[in-house]
Design a protein around this motif. Structure first.
Motif, PDB file in Angstrom:
ATOM      1  N   LEU A 151      74.321  44.168 -54.910  1.00 31.32           N
ATOM      2  CA  LEU A 151      74.842  44.414 -53.755  1.00 31.32           C
ATOM      3  C   LEU A 151      73.935  43.948 -52.550  1.00 31.32           C
ATOM      4  O   LEU A 151      74.220  43.290 -51.601  1.00 31.32           O
ATOM      5  CB  LEU A 151      75.030  45.787 -53.378  1.00 31.32           C
ATOM      6  CG  LEU A 151      75.778  46.265 -52.199  1.00 31.32           C
ATOM      7  CD1 LEU A 151      76.854  45.599 -51.917  1.00 31.32           C
ATOM      8  CD2 LEU A 151      75.702  47.679 -51.937  1.00 31.32           C
ATOM      9  N   LEU A 191      82.130  44.774 -55.895  1.00 30.04           N
ATOM     10  CA  LEU A 191      81.140  45.021 -54.837  1.00 30.04           C
ATOM     11  C   LEU A 191      81.572  43.814 -53.831  1.00 30.04           C
ATOM     12  O   LEU A 191      81.008  44.073 -52.735  1.00 30.04           O
ATOM     13  CB  LEU A 191      79.735  45.145 -55.317  1.00 30.04           C
ATOM     14  CG  LEU A 191      79.349  46.047 -56.352  1.00 30.04           C
ATOM     15  CD1 LEU A 191      77.823  45.842 -56.763  1.00 30.04           C
ATOM     16  CD2 LEU A 191      79.504  47.519 -55.620  1.00 30.04           C
ATOM     17  N   THR A 218      74.591  41.132 -49.741  1.00 23.46           N
ATOM     18  CA  THR A 218      74.296  41.199 -48.209  1.00 23.46           C
ATOM     19  C   THR A 218      73.357  40.078 -47.649  1.00 23.46           C
ATOM     20  O   THR A 218      73.579  39.627 -46.642  1.00 23.46           O
ATOM     21  CB  THR A 218      73.643  42.568 -48.056  1.00 23.46           C
ATOM     22  OG1 THR A 218      74.568  43.697 -48.671  1.00 23.46           O
ATOM     23  CG2 THR A 218      73.648  42.694 -46.565  1.00 23.46           C
ATOM     24  N   LEU A 257      82.714  44.845 -50.290  1.00 24.05           N
ATOM     25  CA  LEU A 257      82.051  45.515 -49.506  1.00 24.05           C
ATOM     26  C   LEU A 257      81.172  44.640 -48.269  1.00 24.05           C
ATOM     27  O   LEU A 257      80.843  44.869 -47.267  1.00 24.05           O
ATOM     28  CB  LEU A 257      80.954  46.390 -50.215  1.00 24.05           C
ATOM     29  CG  LEU A 257      81.233  47.524 -50.975  1.00 24.05           C
ATOM     30  CD1 LEU A 257      79.913  48.317 -51.936  1.00 24.05           C
ATOM     31  CD2 LEU A 257      82.152  48.561 -50.382  1.00 24.05           C
ATOM     32  N   ASN A 298      88.103  49.806 -51.676  1.00 20.44           N
ATOM     33  CA  ASN A 298      87.356  49.629 -50.433  1.00 20.44           C
ATOM     34  C   ASN A 298      88.439  50.359 -49.581  1.00 20.44           C
ATOM     35  O   ASN A 298      88.146  51.297 -48.395  1.00 20.44           O
ATOM     36  CB  ASN A 298      86.984  48.233 -49.967  1.00 20.44           C
ATOM     37  CG  ASN A 298      86.183  48.305 -48.839  1.00 20.44           C
ATOM     38  OD1 ASN A 298      85.370  49.448 -48.658  1.00 20.44           O
ATOM     39  ND2 ASN A 298      85.945  47.408 -47.945  1.00 20.44           N
TER      40      ASN A 298
END
Length: 243
Positions: free
Chosen positions: A75, A164, A79, A167, A178
């Motif tokens: 994650l 993931l 990002t 996200l 989500n």
């Protein structure tokens, strides 16, 4: 129980599956992202594992690389890539998941080729095999079970972890989960989780079957012909006298 009932109703709604951006569209996105990540990781990890395993060197480097790669949170990497020029794109998701898939492939390929018996290699060379023939006809068949185990482990991890991506604005089945969190719809959250779990289990099953097909040598037969039942009646011999 209400969440399970809501998840059952969600999964049994045809519109949820067939509409634009529905389950089928998200499933295709999830499979595409996962397949590209596994393929990219295999292109990088398998040749490196073969080279290092055949040379017998680099065990420390493989261990360090595997540990470092596993220590990086997926994650967090998603990002970081999202704020690069790649942005919230599928390319960034594929790269992050590929980094996550490299360690099991690299480690298993390295160990598989390193553990090939030295006597077998020497016997193959004595028969006049070239390096290419030694690789394809001797080492690869012997190392293939471990190589396929690494691929299978990486693929299942990627399929599960690709959730993931939602996200950071990515696609895939994670968007169902989500959106469920955003709407406080626990039935939708559970439905998304069940879909991802089923897809991971199906991936495991298909790759186990593929590994069984690709691995050379005798394999157990799951179905065997049952022996004929004995009726108790003696069978006549050629002379007509019962046994």
């Amino acid at each position: 129980m209400n969440a399970f009932a809501d998840a059952f109703r969600y999964l049994n709604d045809p519109l949820v599956w067939t509409r634009s951006g529905g389950v089928l569209d998200l499933l295709v996105q999830h499979l595409r992202i996962s397949a590209l990540a596994v393929l990219l990781a295999a292109v990088l990890a398998v040749p490196a594992g073969v080279l290092l395993g055949r040379s017998g060197r680099g065990a420390g480097a493989v261990v360090v690389l595997s540990n470092v790669s596993r220590a990086v949170p997926t994650l967090a990497l998603l990002t970081v890539l999202a704020v690069t020029p790649l942005g919230f794109s599928e390319t960034g998701t594929v790269l992050a998941l590929a980094v996550f898939a490299v360690p099991p492939m690299l480690t298993n390929t390295f160990v598989g080729f390193r553990e090939v018996d030295r006597d077998v290699r020497e016997a193959a060379r004595a028969m006049g095999m070239s390096r290419g023939q030694l690789l394809t006809r001797v080492e690869l068949p012997l190392a293939l079970p471990l190589v396929m185990t690494g691929v299978r482990t990486a693929a299942v991890q990627v399929v599960a972890t690709a959730t993931l991506a939602a996200l950071v604005g990515g696609g895939g089945l994670g968007r169902i989960i989500n959106l469920g969190f955003g709407q406080q719809d626990y039935g939708q959250i559970l439905a998304g989780a069940l879909l991802v779990a089923a897809l991971a289990l199906l991936t495991e099953l298909l790759l186990v079957l593929a590994s069984a097909v690709l691995t050379p040598g005798p394999r157990r037969r799951t179905l065997r012909r049952a022996p004929a039942a004995h009726t108790g009646t003696p069978e006549p011999t050629a002379s007509g006298v019962p046994l």
